[in-house]
Enzyme design. Structure first.
Site, mmCIF file in Angstrom:
data_model
loop_
_atom_site.group_PDB
_atom_site.id
_atom_site.type_symbol
_atom_site.label_atom_id
_atom_site.label_comp_id
_atom_site.label_asym_id
_atom_site.label_seq_id
_atom_site.Cartn_x
_atom_site.Cartn_y
_atom_site.Cartn_z
ATOM 1 N N HIS A 209 9.675 -13.794 -10.148
ATOM 2 C CA HIS A 209 9.051 -12.597 -10.714
ATOM 3 C C HIS A 209 7.735 -13.060 -11.325
ATOM 4 C CE1 HIS A 209 12.325 -9.527 -10.366
ATOM 5 N NE2 HIS A 209 12.968 -10.632 -10.020
ATOM 6 N N CYS A 240 14.160 -6.093 -13.559
ATOM 7 C CA CYS A 240 15.628 -6.072 -13.616
ATOM 8 C C CYS A 240 16.056 -5.192 -14.768
ATOM 9 C CB CYS A 240 16.174 -7.486 -13.792
ATOM 10 S SG CYS A 240 17.964 -7.515 -14.006
HETATM 11 P P1 HMG Z 1 32.571 -3.585 -14.875
HETATM 12 O O1 HMG Z 1 32.424 -2.339 -15.678
HETATM 13 O O2 HMG Z 1 32.948 -4.845 -15.579
HETATM 14 O O3 HMG Z 1 33.507 -3.383 -13.597
HETATM 15 O O4 HMG Z 1 31.186 -3.833 -14.122
HETATM 16 P P2 HMG Z 1 34.874 -2.681 -13.363
HETATM 17 O O5 HMG Z 1 35.487 -3.391 -12.196
HETATM 18 O O6 HMG Z 1 35.660 -2.559 -14.639
HETATM 19 O O7 HMG Z 1 34.454 -1.221 -12.858
HETATM 20 C C1 HMG Z 1 33.889 -0.228 -13.693
HETATM 21 C C2 HMG Z 1 33.500 0.990 -12.866
HETATM 22 O O8 HMG Z 1 32.503 0.646 -11.901
HETATM 23 C C3 HMG Z 1 34.661 1.581 -12.078
HETATM 24 O O9 HMG Z 1 34.403 2.966 -11.957
HETATM 25 C C4 HMG Z 1 34.516 0.936 -10.730
HETATM 26 O O10 HMG Z 1 35.074 1.679 -9.685
HETATM 27 C C5 HMG Z 1 33.000 0.892 -10.577
HETATM 28 P P3 HMG Z 1 35.136 4.044 -12.887
HETATM 29 O O11 HMG Z 1 36.594 3.816 -12.695
HETATM 30 O O12 HMG Z 1 34.662 3.763 -14.296
HETATM 31 O O13 HMG Z 1 34.618 5.379 -12.352
HETATM 32 N N1 HMG Z 1 32.548 -0.196 -9.701
HETATM 33 C C6 HMG Z 1 31.789 -0.044 -8.617
HETATM 34 N N2 HMG Z 1 31.231 1.048 -8.048
HETATM 35 C C7 HMG Z 1 30.507 0.852 -6.932
HETATM 36 N N3 HMG Z 1 30.286 -0.376 -6.380
HETATM 37 C C8 HMG Z 1 30.823 -1.473 -6.935
HETATM 38 C C9 HMG Z 1 31.608 -1.317 -8.099
HETATM 39 N N4 HMG Z 1 32.264 -2.187 -8.873
HETATM 40 C C10 HMG Z 1 32.846 -1.494 -9.856
HETATM 41 N N5 HMG Z 1 30.606 -2.661 -6.390
HETATM 42 C C11 HMG Z 1 29.894 -4.653 -12.273
HETATM 43 C C12 HMG Z 1 30.996 -4.948 -13.279
HETATM 44 C C13 HMG Z 1 29.493 -5.959 -11.615
HETATM 45 C C14 HMG Z 1 30.427 -3.666 -11.229
HETATM 46 C C15 HMG Z 1 28.725 -4.012 -13.026
HETATM 47 O O14 HMG Z 1 28.395 -4.840 -14.092
HETATM 48 C C16 HMG Z 1 27.505 -3.784 -12.159
HETATM 49 O O15 HMG Z 1 27.536 -3.003 -11.204
HETATM 50 N N6 HMG Z 1 26.404 -4.425 -12.502
HETATM 51 C C17 HMG Z 1 25.180 -4.247 -11.738
HETATM 52 C C18 HMG Z 1 24.308 -5.379 -11.970
HETATM 53 C C19 HMG Z 1 23.051 -5.242 -11.126
HETATM 54 O O16 HMG Z 1 23.038 -4.607 -10.089
HETATM 55 N N7 HMG Z 1 21.997 -5.863 -11.633
HETATM 56 C C20 HMG Z 1 20.757 -5.898 -10.934
HETATM 57 C C21 HMG Z 1 20.835 -6.769 -9.729
HETATM 58 S S1 HMG Z 1 20.790 -8.522 -10.091
HETATM 59 C C22 HMG Z 1 19.107 -8.866 -10.128
HETATM 60 O O17 HMG Z 1 18.303 -7.993 -10.035
HETATM 61 C C23 HMG Z 1 18.722 -10.311 -10.193
HETATM 62 C C24 HMG Z 1 18.215 -10.868 -8.857
HETATM 63 O O18 HMG Z 1 17.116 -10.133 -8.367
HETATM 64 C C25 HMG Z 1 17.771 -12.315 -9.052
HETATM 65 C C26 HMG Z 1 16.845 -12.443 -10.256
HETATM 66 O O19 HMG Z 1 15.724 -11.982 -10.217
HETATM 67 O O20 HMG Z 1 17.343 -12.983 -11.231
HETATM 68 C C27 HMG Z 1 19.324 -10.856 -7.798
HETATM 69 MG MG MG Z 2 15.048 -10.386 -9.047
#
Ligand code: HMG
Ligand code: MG
Length: 302
Positions: A209, A240
């Site tokens: 970034h 992010c």
């Molecule tokens: P959680 O709350 O601990 O998970 O989140 P959970 O298993 O208890 O699930 C909670 C709810 O989310 C449930 O729904 C699940 O069904 C749903 P509810 O019963 O409350 O209605 N759920 C999902 N829905 C759709 N798709 C899924 C999914 N998993 C659970 N896969 C979790 C844990 C990882 C899901 C959450 O923290 C999350 O989604 N985080 C998103 C993080 C993210 O996307 N961050 C940005 C990307 S990373 C980034 O940008 C960095 C990168 O570019 C490199 C860099 O630059 O560093 C890659």
């Molecule tokens: Mg990134």
């Protein structure tokens, strides 16, 4: 070391670039963006993210985007999959590569994916096994490899430790990511060299970034130590949601301009990427965050 003759640029704009946008972007716009990037010649596009829509609402249309993009044979369309729910969606969407994403910093791991580094590796184990079973490429991404917004310093050893764990899960490629853009060239070289003690350097990538304006210097420094895969974002889109103040990825146009000048082959048409950058920037109602992109566009219009 001599610079590589060829590098792979992974375009992450449709995912990393758009995930933090507040206004919902219609799926049609995302699809046109991916299609334009495909036409520009990328071999790998990070197109979507199967994460919780409560956590990252902008990625809620990922299934539709994956279903309606026009895929070019041979191009790898990647998606983020933090857990098996994400993997099942990726499988249904016929993703070519799934990305498990962890962090070198405990604090960031908690904020981003709601679990510790060790717990994340356990969750990824099932995803990794399933990816292997279905012969889907597996990539691992390591956030905050050069610094963390919550805990500050991150050691090269903690990066190497996560690299080793991702290698053990069977990752085909591992990204060393500067989530908040704080790295500088010597530090970047030291971390890349340390990471390469745990994983083949030709399958390590640099994900920078540009928050502090160091990304191009860091890419050049990475190439000096043998890295030949880089991530970038058209129009410099991005940020992010779990790293306050973090700006976008280094812009693809700037990276391509530098690679072209260095005579390094990318296989990508810079002019077509500039067009894609202007297209998405127009939709977002702001200027592209790309020096080269804006300069080329201004020259054309002038
Ligand atoms: P959680 O709350 O601990 O998970 O989140 P959970 O298993 O208890 O699930 C909670 C709810 O989310 C449930 O729904 C699940 O069904 C749903 P509810 O019963 O409350 O209605 N759920 C999902 N829905 C759709 N798709 C899924 C999914 N998993 C659970 N896969 C979790 C844990 C990882 C899901 C959450 O923290 C999350 O989604 N985080 C998103 C993080 C993210 O996307 N961050 C940005 C990307 S990373 C980034 O940008 C960095 C990168 O570019 C490199 C860099 O630059 O560093 C890659
Ligand atoms: Mg990134």
């Amino acid at each position: 070391m001599t610079l590589p003759a060829k590098v792979k640029i992974v375009e992450v704009g449709p995912r990393d670039g758009l995930q933090n946008e507040k206004e919902t972007i219609p799926a049609d716009i995302k699809i046109e963006l991916v299609d334009r990037l495909t036409a520009a010649g990328f071999a790998n596009i990070e197109a979507a993210s199967f994460v919780s829509p409560k956590w990252v609402p902008q990625m809620a249309t990922s299934a539709e985007v994956m279903a309606r993009i026009h895929r070019k044979p041979g191009v790898v369309y990647s998606v983020l999959t933090p857990n098996m729910k994400g993997f099942e969606a990726a499988l249904a969407a016929k993703a070519d590569e799934v990305v498990i994403f962890g962090a070198a910093s405990e604090a960031f791991s908690q904020k981003n994916i709601n679990c510790s580094i060790a717990e994340s590796i356990e969750r990824f184990r099932d995803v990794a096994q399933a990816a292997k079973q279905h012969s889907i490429r597996l990539r691992g991404s390591i956030s905050c490899a050069f610094g963390c917004p919550y805990q500050g310093e991150v050691s090269a050893d903690s990066v190497a430790d996560v690299v080793r764990r991702l290698r053990e899960l069977g990752c085909d490629e591992i990204d060393i990511a500067d989530t908040i853009g704080v790295g500088t060239p010597k530090k970047v070289q030291a971390v890349m060299e340390r990471a390469a003690t745990e994983f083949p350097i030709e399958r390590l990538s640099g994900h920078f970034h540009d928050t502090y304006g160091q990304a191009l210097a860091n890419i050049y420094a990475s190439m000096e130590v043998g890295i030949a895969i880089f991530h970038s974002s058209v129009a410099g889109l991005g940020g992010c949601p779990y790293a306050k103040g973090a700006t976008g990825n280094v812009s693809t146009e700037d990276v391509l301009y530098m690679m072209n000048g260095l005579g390094i082959d990318t296989g990508i048409d810079l002019g077509a990427v500039v067009d894609a950058g202007q297209f998405i920037s127009q939709h977002l109602g702001r200027k592209a965050v790309s020096r080269a992109g804006n300069a080329i566009a201004a020259k054309r219009n002038g």
